[in-house]
Design a protein around this motif. Structure first.
Motif, PDB file in Angstrom:
ATOM      1  N   ILE A 103      27.505 -10.431  22.590  1.00  0.00           N
ATOM      2  CA  ILE A 103      27.800  -9.037  22.957  1.00  0.00           C
ATOM      3  C   ILE A 103      29.162  -9.016  23.635  1.00  0.00           C
ATOM      4  N   ASP A 104      30.027  -8.106  23.196  1.00  0.00           N
ATOM      5  CA  ASP A 104      31.313  -7.863  23.853  1.00  0.00           C
ATOM      6  C   ASP A 104      31.241  -6.459  24.453  1.00  0.00           C
ATOM      7  N   SER A 105      30.987  -6.391  25.744  1.00  0.00           N
ATOM      8  CA  SER A 105      30.841  -5.094  26.398  1.00  0.00           C
ATOM      9  C   SER A 105      32.155  -4.355  26.533  1.00  0.00           C
ATOM     10  N   THR A 106      33.272  -5.056  26.406  1.00  0.00           N
ATOM     11  CA  THR A 106      34.574  -4.396  26.506  1.00  0.00           C
ATOM     12  C   THR A 106      34.873  -3.554  25.276  1.00  0.00           C
ATOM     13  N   THR A 107      34.277  -3.907  24.138  1.00  0.00           N
ATOM     14  CA  THR A 107      34.516  -3.166  22.901  1.00  0.00           C
ATOM     15  C   THR A 107      33.251  -2.499  22.370  1.00  0.00           C
ATOM     16  N   GLY A 108      32.092  -2.852  22.926  1.00  0.00           N
ATOM     17  CA  GLY A 108      30.827  -2.332  22.421  1.00  0.00           C
ATOM     18  C   GLY A 108      30.310  -3.070  21.207  1.00  0.00           C
ATOM     19  N   GLU A 109      30.913  -4.193  20.858  1.00  0.00           N
ATOM     20  CA  GLU A 109      30.500  -4.947  19.666  1.00  0.00           C
ATOM     21  C   GLU A 109      29.287  -5.827  19.960  1.00  0.00           C
ATOM     22  N   ARG A 110      28.436  -5.936  18.954  1.00  0.00           N
ATOM     23  CA  ARG A 110      27.325  -6.883  18.945  1.00  0.00           C
ATOM     24  C   ARG A 110      27.394  -7.636  17.625  1.00  0.00           C
ATOM     25  N   ALA A 111      27.082  -8.926  17.658  1.00  0.00           N
ATOM     26  CA  ALA A 111      27.190  -9.707  16.430  1.00  0.00           C
ATOM     27  C   ALA A 111      26.208 -10.864  16.445  1.00  0.00           C
ATOM     28  N   SER A 112      25.807 -11.254  15.244  1.00  0.00           N
ATOM     29  CA  SER A 112      24.967 -12.424  15.031  1.00  0.00           C
ATOM     30  C   SER A 112      25.501 -13.139  13.805  1.00  0.00           C
ATOM     31  N   ALA A 113      25.829 -14.425  13.944  1.00  0.00           N
ATOM     32  CA  ALA A 113      26.425 -15.166  12.830  1.00  0.00           C
ATOM     33  C   ALA A 113      25.645 -16.449  12.591  1.00  0.00           C
ATOM     34  N   ALA A 114      25.361 -16.725  11.327  1.00  0.00           N
ATOM     35  CA  ALA A 114      24.617 -17.925  10.961  1.00  0.00           C
ATOM     36  C   ALA A 114      25.496 -19.162  11.119  1.00  0.00           C
ATOM     37  N   ALA A 115      24.852 -20.288  11.359  1.00  0.00           N
ATOM     38  CA  ALA A 115      25.578 -21.557  11.430  1.00  0.00           C
ATOM     39  C   ALA A 115      26.044 -21.955  10.042  1.00  0.00           C
TER      40      ALA A 115
END
Length: 373
Positions: free
Chosen positions: A258-270
């Protein structure tokens, strides 16, 4: 230093395995605030001589002996991430204490001459022994035994005047050093990690230290333990309330952030690769995330690049010296068996690959010598 028979002791080869590192850093700094003579990242911490035994079927039971044909040696501890950052083209400064013994001589030369890490802030006190860690790698995991004497100098004694840098990297198992606080007041981003708590008390004092941190990169076990949560996702949400950017590393399951400075949320596979040695993989991941942050990439791209770097590193038995160079990153994109739709997720990396590395293929990739001879 002489060998027992009077002949000169062999020296480890110190050819730079990442000759393209300088060119790789240029797009990062082109026209930006880091186009001066300052560092991209500064670190302080312990360096260990890592001795890594591989190919083991398990741990030897008491009173038995295992024989294996796999042995690597490499700089460990804070050197894992320093090497990984330098190989990506980040101008990396390191403050540490290294012994004046044979292991220390190898570590100093490897870091400064082979890997391009700036040791201006490091010292080699007379009579102090280099810390050593023996790592037993088996079943895609590892166990470790460490010998280390108390440090003769503190981090603040080493770094009386911190350098100019775009970022710094700290471990928050203890209060942040004064040099890191000074750098943050000067505009540097503070990246932080946390290691295993051998007491397993998981003190919440660690969470209070996040008030002085910009990016926190724990693994899932650590994140859940410190936040008293049951899942990595719950830990991520709890940590996001305390620090602007938080990443929870999940090993073979990838990472969430989570990047609270931009509002981004992400999930990335290995990266789907067969892991031979996971030593230092979390540090390589962190190096990739620091690079992506300084490059100004969106959160998903930062996660994917960090997973890419970590995934390439675990394919080798060499700890810190398994961190990828840009030539290996280029070769992976050109020769990978992954389907085109998966490789397309990494196309954003191409502008940062030195032109000389494109199209060369895997035969052009060189690796550092991981074994003392």
């Amino acid at each position: 230093m002489a060998a027992p028979d009077g002949q000169a002791a062999a020296q480890p080869p110190l050819d730079d395995p990442c000759g393209e590192r300088t060119q790789a850093g240029r797009p990062l700094r082109a026209g930006g605030a880091r186009a001066d003579d300052g560092l991209d990242v500064f670190l302080a911490g312990r360096v260990f001589m890592d001795m890594i035994f591989t190919g083991l079927p398990g741990l030897p039971p008491p009173g038995t002996e295992l024989v294996t044909d796999g042995l690597g040696s490499a700089p460990g501890g804070i050197a894992n991430i320093a090497v990984a950052m330098s190989r990506l083209g980040l101008r990396t400064g390191l403050a540490t204490v290294i012994g004046d013994d044979m292991f220390g001589a190898y570590l100093w030369r490897t870091l400064s001459e082979q890997e391009g890490v700036d040791l201006t802030w490091s010292r080699r006190p007379a009579g102090w022994p280099t810390p050593v860690t023996v790592s037993l790698a088996y079943d895609s995991d590892r166990s470790m035994v460490t010998y280390a004497r108390p440090l003769p100098l503190t981090a603040d004694e080493l770094v009386a005047v911190p350098p100019r840098a775009a970022s710094c990297f700290v471990d928050i198992d203890r209060p942040l050093p004064s040099w890191a606080l000074t750098m943050r007041r000067s505009g540097a981003l503070v990246f932080a990690d946390i290691g295993w708590d051998p007491t397993e008390t998981w003190s919440t004092d660690v969470l209070d230290r996040l008030a002085e941190v910009d990016v926190f990169l724990p693994n899932a076990v650590e994140a859940m333990a410190y936040t008293r949560t049951r899942t990595p996702a719950e830990a991520l949400e709890a940590l996001a309330e305390r620090v602007p950017v938080v990443v929870v590393k999940q090993g073979a399951l990838g990472a969430i952030a989570i990047d609270s400075t931009t509002g981004e949320r992400a999930s990335a596979a290995a990266l789907p690769v067969r892991a031979l040695d996971t030593t230092g993989a979390g540090d390589v991941f962190a190096a990739g995330f620091v690079f992506g942050t300084l490059a100004g990439w969106p959160l998903m791209q930062r996660l994917r690049f960090a997973n890419l770097c970590a995934g390439l590193s675990v394919r080798h038995h060499s700890g810190s010296l398994g961190a990828p160079c840009w030539g290996e990153i280029a070769a992976f994109g050109e020769t990978s068996d992954l389907p085109p739709e998966v490789l397309a997720d990494y196309e954003f990396v191409i502008p940062y690959i030195p032109a000389a590395e494109l199209g060369n293929g895997p035969e052009s990739v060189t690796r550092a010598q991981p074994t003392l001879r």
